[in-house]
Each structure stands twice: as structure tokens, then as C-alpha cells.
Write a protein that holds these residues in place. Structure first.
Motif, short mmCIF file in Angstrom:
data_model
loop_
_atom_site.label_atom_id
_atom_site.label_comp_id
_atom_site.label_asym_id
_atom_site.label_seq_id
_atom_site.Cartn_x
_atom_site.Cartn_y
_atom_site.Cartn_z
N TRP A 62 31.87 31.15 51.90
CA TRP A 62 33.22 31.23 52.47
C TRP A 62 34.29 31.13 51.39
O TRP A 62 35.30 31.82 51.42
N ILE A 63 34.03 30.28 50.38
CA ILE A 63 35.01 30.04 49.32
C ILE A 63 34.89 31.06 48.19
O ILE A 63 35.89 31.63 47.75
N VAL A 64 33.69 31.31 47.72
CA VAL A 64 33.52 32.15 46.53
C VAL A 64 33.94 33.59 46.79
O VAL A 64 34.45 34.27 45.89
N GLU A 65 33.77 34.06 48.01
CA GLU A 65 34.24 35.41 48.32
C GLU A 65 35.72 35.56 47.97
O GLU A 65 36.15 36.58 47.41
N LYS A 66 36.53 34.55 48.28
CA LYS A 66 37.96 34.63 47.99
C LYS A 66 38.24 34.54 46.50
O LYS A 66 39.17 35.16 45.99
N PHE A 67 37.46 33.76 45.78
CA PHE A 67 37.66 33.68 44.33
C PHE A 67 37.39 35.03 43.68
O PHE A 67 38.09 35.42 42.74
N LYS A 68 36.42 35.75 44.18
CA LYS A 68 36.16 37.09 43.64
C LYS A 68 37.26 38.06 44.03
O LYS A 68 37.81 38.80 43.21
N THR A 69 37.62 38.09 45.30
CA THR A 69 38.56 39.08 45.80
C THR A 69 39.93 38.94 45.17
O THR A 69 40.61 39.94 44.92
N TRP A 70 40.35 37.73 44.88
CA TRP A 70 41.70 37.48 44.39
C TRP A 70 41.77 37.24 42.89
O TRP A 70 42.78 36.76 42.38
N SER A 71 40.71 37.57 42.16
CA SER A 71 40.74 37.38 40.72
C SER A 71 41.03 38.71 40.02
O SER A 71 41.16 39.76 40.65
N ASP A 72 41.08 38.68 38.70
CA ASP A 72 41.61 39.80 37.92
C ASP A 72 40.53 40.58 37.18
O ASP A 72 40.86 41.36 36.29
N TYR A 73 39.26 40.40 37.52
CA TYR A 73 38.23 41.02 36.71
C TYR A 73 37.21 41.81 37.51
O TYR A 73 36.02 41.75 37.27
N GLY A 74 37.69 42.55 38.47
CA GLY A 74 36.88 43.57 39.12
C GLY A 74 35.69 43.03 39.88
O GLY A 74 35.78 42.07 40.63
N GLU A 75 34.56 43.67 39.68
CA GLU A 75 33.40 43.43 40.53
C GLU A 75 32.61 42.19 40.16
O GLU A 75 31.79 41.73 40.94
N ASP A 76 32.79 41.64 38.97
CA ASP A 76 32.00 40.49 38.54
C ASP A 76 32.89 39.26 38.49
O ASP A 76 33.68 39.09 37.57
N VAL A 77 32.75 38.39 39.50
CA VAL A 77 33.59 37.20 39.56
C VAL A 77 33.38 36.30 38.36
O VAL A 77 34.29 35.56 37.95
N GLU A 78 32.21 36.39 37.72
CA GLU A 78 31.93 35.53 36.57
C GLU A 78 32.61 36.02 35.29
O GLU A 78 32.49 35.37 34.25
N ASN A 79 33.32 37.14 35.35
CA ASN A 79 34.25 37.49 34.28
C ASN A 79 35.48 36.60 34.32
O ASN A 79 36.21 36.51 33.32
N SER A 80 35.71 35.97 35.46
CA SER A 80 36.88 35.11 35.62
C SER A 80 36.52 33.63 35.67
O SER A 80 37.27 32.79 35.18
N GLY A 84 45.12 36.21 38.34
CA GLY A 84 45.23 36.49 39.76
C GLY A 84 45.71 35.28 40.53
O GLY A 84 46.54 34.49 40.05
N HIS A 85 45.14 35.11 41.72
CA HIS A 85 45.62 34.11 42.66
C HIS A 85 45.41 32.68 42.15
O HIS A 85 46.24 31.81 42.38
N PHE A 86 44.29 32.45 41.48
CA PHE A 86 43.96 31.12 40.97
C PHE A 86 44.32 31.08 39.48
O PHE A 86 43.47 30.86 38.61
N ALA A 87 45.59 31.30 39.19
CA ALA A 87 46.02 31.58 37.82
C ALA A 87 45.69 30.45 36.85
O ALA A 87 45.25 30.71 35.73
N ALA A 88 45.92 29.20 37.25
CA ALA A 88 45.67 28.09 36.33
C ALA A 88 44.20 28.00 35.95
O ALA A 88 43.87 27.59 34.83
N TYR A 89 43.31 28.39 36.85
CA TYR A 89 41.87 28.30 36.62
C TYR A 89 41.36 29.52 35.87
O TYR A 89 40.47 29.42 35.04
#
Length: 382
Positions: free
Chosen positions: A263-281, A359-364
Motif C-alpha cells: 500500500w505504501i511502496v506503490e506510492k513511493f514509486k509512483t511519486w518519485s523521480d526515477y521512472g520504473e525502478d523505485v530503487e533508483n530513488s 518528487g513528492h518525498f523530496a527530503a528523502y
């Protein structure tokens, strides 16, 4: 300080054993019939994260990270408020209450705390120094869970004003993103101007109808309107559920760590700045640190209720904000405003920042850019 009690995060062996047992006993759905995230977070990635969580992740890591800082709890309007208080080595540092959103937490700010409180040691000037107060929203983290309705953004803003008063600050600023931006915006309307220096936000809303008064949306603004529409139509299901039936969504997420994770990680991926791989962020550890804040506190339902309390009144309201304002528009955020659009609501906009990444979680996600924007915003407010 009267009514302010020291606090430390403690994670028991029994809590860890229970979590590992639940992870090991997960009942999995079938694989999604698409090759991307369009149906939600993919089975393979959730299984990868869950396996890492169970077998490799340091279950006390989030406690160790937070316990580096002084932490306290204090009771406001019957609810215990957990907060970090990080003092600056610079005499006369500007006090700042910094607020997270959903599905974030106070752990989001871990990478930016040291450079903000000690700018001289991190490429800034002494005049940039902040003394930070970082509360957990009611129903989130180690703050208490309200047992009565009414804990809207405006009520939280009043609680933060009381918190800063209780801590003895005479002049201070407010900063936030996501719900934290809405809390800071409410502070900009409600706080005594003699005490509030101003607000810095890295997420903002304004009335789309105001664009017609400006001659209609330009090309940049048409893009922002399309982004807003897409966010509501393709990504907003979680918000509708949490705003209408937060109790219902809480049962499964409170019982299943994998459910809470997804539920949480989906949003971290969708609202981040590095495309398809959330672990780029974000690393696996960073993602799980934030999920742990929710899991350890069984906060799925209590955090979701903020949407029920606030979505109609706070997100649908575009009351003008007279306080001095600095706004940083991170490029991959889910909602963005042009400068002239932002000025229709934030009538004393002193800084409009356009960082190149984040992106959305800019400080992180982009701590260097976030720190630079907070510093630039603070200079414009003072």
C-alpha cells in the motif's frame, strides 16, 4: 518544559518475532497479467521486498536512526504528539516546525536534519541554521491516535501552533510537503503574524478556476492541469478509500505486513523521480524504514482517517494565505503550480523554486536539492 516528556523508540523481540512470522506466512495473490505497474505494485517486487524484510533487513534500524535525535511526547487536546527536537550549534538559529504527510513519516527528514541545523558544516552559512521540531501527525508514527472526530488539517495546525508556544519559541517558520504542506498552509492562515515568520512548502494546491481570471491556462499550466487530472483518475483510488472508509481499509493493512508494504511502496514509486525502478530513488532499507513506522504502530487505519477528517474541507478549500510563503516545485511531484497560479492563493509569495530533480518525498529522495530550497526559501522569508 512542563508537559513535555522524553521519548525513545523501542522495538521488542516479541514484535520482531511476530513480524517475521507474519511475513513467512503470507498468502500471496496470483501474478498480475501485465508487465508493468499499471495494475498496482507487481507481485515479484513485493515478494523481493518481503524476503529482504524477513531475512536481511535490520529490524531495529529505524529505531537506531530516530534515536540519534532528542525525541519527546506532549499531550495537546487529549492526543499525545510525538516529535523530534534537533537543536542547532549556531546561536540564534531559526525555529522551524517541519511536517511530513502520508504515506511518509518523520524518517523522511533523516538525511536533511544535519545540514539544516548545522549549515556551516554542510556548505551553507550560519544564517541558514534552523532549530527543527519534527512532529508525527496524529494517528501516525508514535503520536497518539485520536479517539474523537475533528482532527482536520486546521486542528493539527492549531496543535502545532500550541506546540511551538509550549516549546517557548517567539518567532518561527513552518515547512511541509503533502499533508504537511496543507498543515503549514493552514498555519499561514491561522498563526499570529507577529510570531509566524512564514511558511515553506514543497507541495501546493490552488483553485483551477483562478486561471481563467489570468486569461486561461498557458501551455505550462495545461500540463499541470493534466497532471492533476491524471493523479485523481489513475492514482487517486487510495485517497477515495481513505477519505470515505478508512476503518475498512485498516483491517487488512494492520493484519498483514505485506499488505501495508504494498500500500505504501506503490506510492513511493509512483511519486518519485526515477521512472520504473523505485530503487533508483530509495534503497530497500529506506523504503522499509518508512513502512516500519506504520507497521510498528499499527497505524494503517488511524493514519488513513486524516483523509476522512480533512479531504473535503482542506483539499477542496482554496482560502487565500496571507503569510510570507516560499514554494518549491519539485519536477516529479504529483501536483504542481506555476508561479502566477500559486500567487492566486499565496498572496505574499517570496520564493518560487524550481529544483532540477526530486518528487513528492523530496527530503528523502533528493536531500541536497531539498536543503538548498529550504535555505533559499528561508532567506526570502526573513
Amino acid at each position: 518544559m512542563a508537559g513535555v516528556r522524553p521519548f525513545r523508540v523501542e522495538i521488542s523481540d516479541a514484535t520482531i518475532d511476530d513480524l517475521r512470522e507474519r511475513l513467512a506466512r503470507t498468502r500471496w495473490p496470483e501474478k498480475e497479467p501485465v508487465g508493468d505497474w499499471s495494475m498496482g505494485i507487481p507481485l515479484g517486487y513485493v515478494q523481493e521486498l518481503a524476503e529482504y524484510w524477513e531475512n536481511s533487513y535490520d529490524m531495529r534500524r529505524v529505531a537506531d536512526r530516530l534515536n540519534r535525535y532528542e525525541q519527546f511526547r506532549t499531550t495537546i487536546d487529549g492526543v499525545d504528539i510525538h516529535f523530534l527536537r534537533v537543536r542547532s550549534p549556531v546561536e540564534g538559529a531559526t525555529p522551524c516546525v517541519m511536517t511530513h504527510g502520508w504515506p511518509g513519516s518523520v524518517i523522511e527528514f533523516d538525511k536533511v536534519i544535519d545540514p539544516l541545523v548545522d549549515p556551516v558544516g554542510h556548505g551553507g552559512e550560519a544564517s541558514d541554521a534552523l532549530e527543527l521540531v519534527i512532529p508525527s501527525l496524529p494517528g501516525h508514527g508514535w503520536s497518539g491516535k485520536p479517539t474523537a472526530t475533528g482532527w482536520s488539517v486546521e486542528k493539527i495546525a492549531q496543535a502545532w501552533i500550541e506546540l511551538m508556544e509550549r516549546l517557548g519559541y517567539e518567532r518561527w517558520v513552518a515547512q511541509g510537503g503533502d499533508w504537511g504542506a496543507l498543515v503549514s498552509t493552514a498555519i499561514g492562515r491561522l498563526a499570529d503574524p507577529a510570531k509566524l515568520i512564514g511558511i515553506h512548502i514543497n507541495w501546493a494546491l490552488a483553485d483551477p478556476a483562478k486561471l481563467m481570471e489570468l486569461g486561461g491556462p498557458n501551455e505550462e499550466e495545461q500540463g499541470y492541469l493534466a497532471r492533476l487530472q491524471h493523479s485523481g483518475e489513475a492514482e487517486g483510488g487510495y485517497a477515495i478509500e481513505q477519505a470515505t472508509k478508512p476503518q475498512t481499509v485498516g483491517y487488512g493493512l494492520t493484519d498483514s505486513p505485506v499488505g501495508q508494504l504494498a500500500w505504501i511502496v506503490e506510492k513511493f514509486k509512483t511519486w518519485s523521480d526515477y521512472g520504473e525502478d523505485v530503487e533508483n530513488s530509495f534503497t530497500k532499507d529506506e523504503l522499509l524504514d518508512n513502512v516500519m513506522v506504520y507497521w510498528l504502530n499499527a497505524a494503517a487505519a488511524s493514519s488513513a482517517r486524516l483523509y476522512w477528517h480533512s479531504l473535503a474541507s482542506s483539499v477542496g478549500s482554496f482560502d487565500e494565505v496571507p503569510a510570507r510563503t516560499a514554494y518549491s516545485r519539485f519536477p516529479a511531484d504529483n501536483v504542481a503550480l506555476s508561479e502566477r497560479w500559486a500567487r492566486t492563493r499565496y498572496t505574499d509569495l517570496r520564493h518560487y523554486g524550481t529544483p532540477k530533480r526530486g518528487g513528492h518525498f523530496a527530503a528523502y529522495e533528493a536531500p541536497g536539492e531539498f536543503v538548498a530550497e529550504v535555505r533559499a526559501g528561508l532567506r526570502a522569508l526573513l
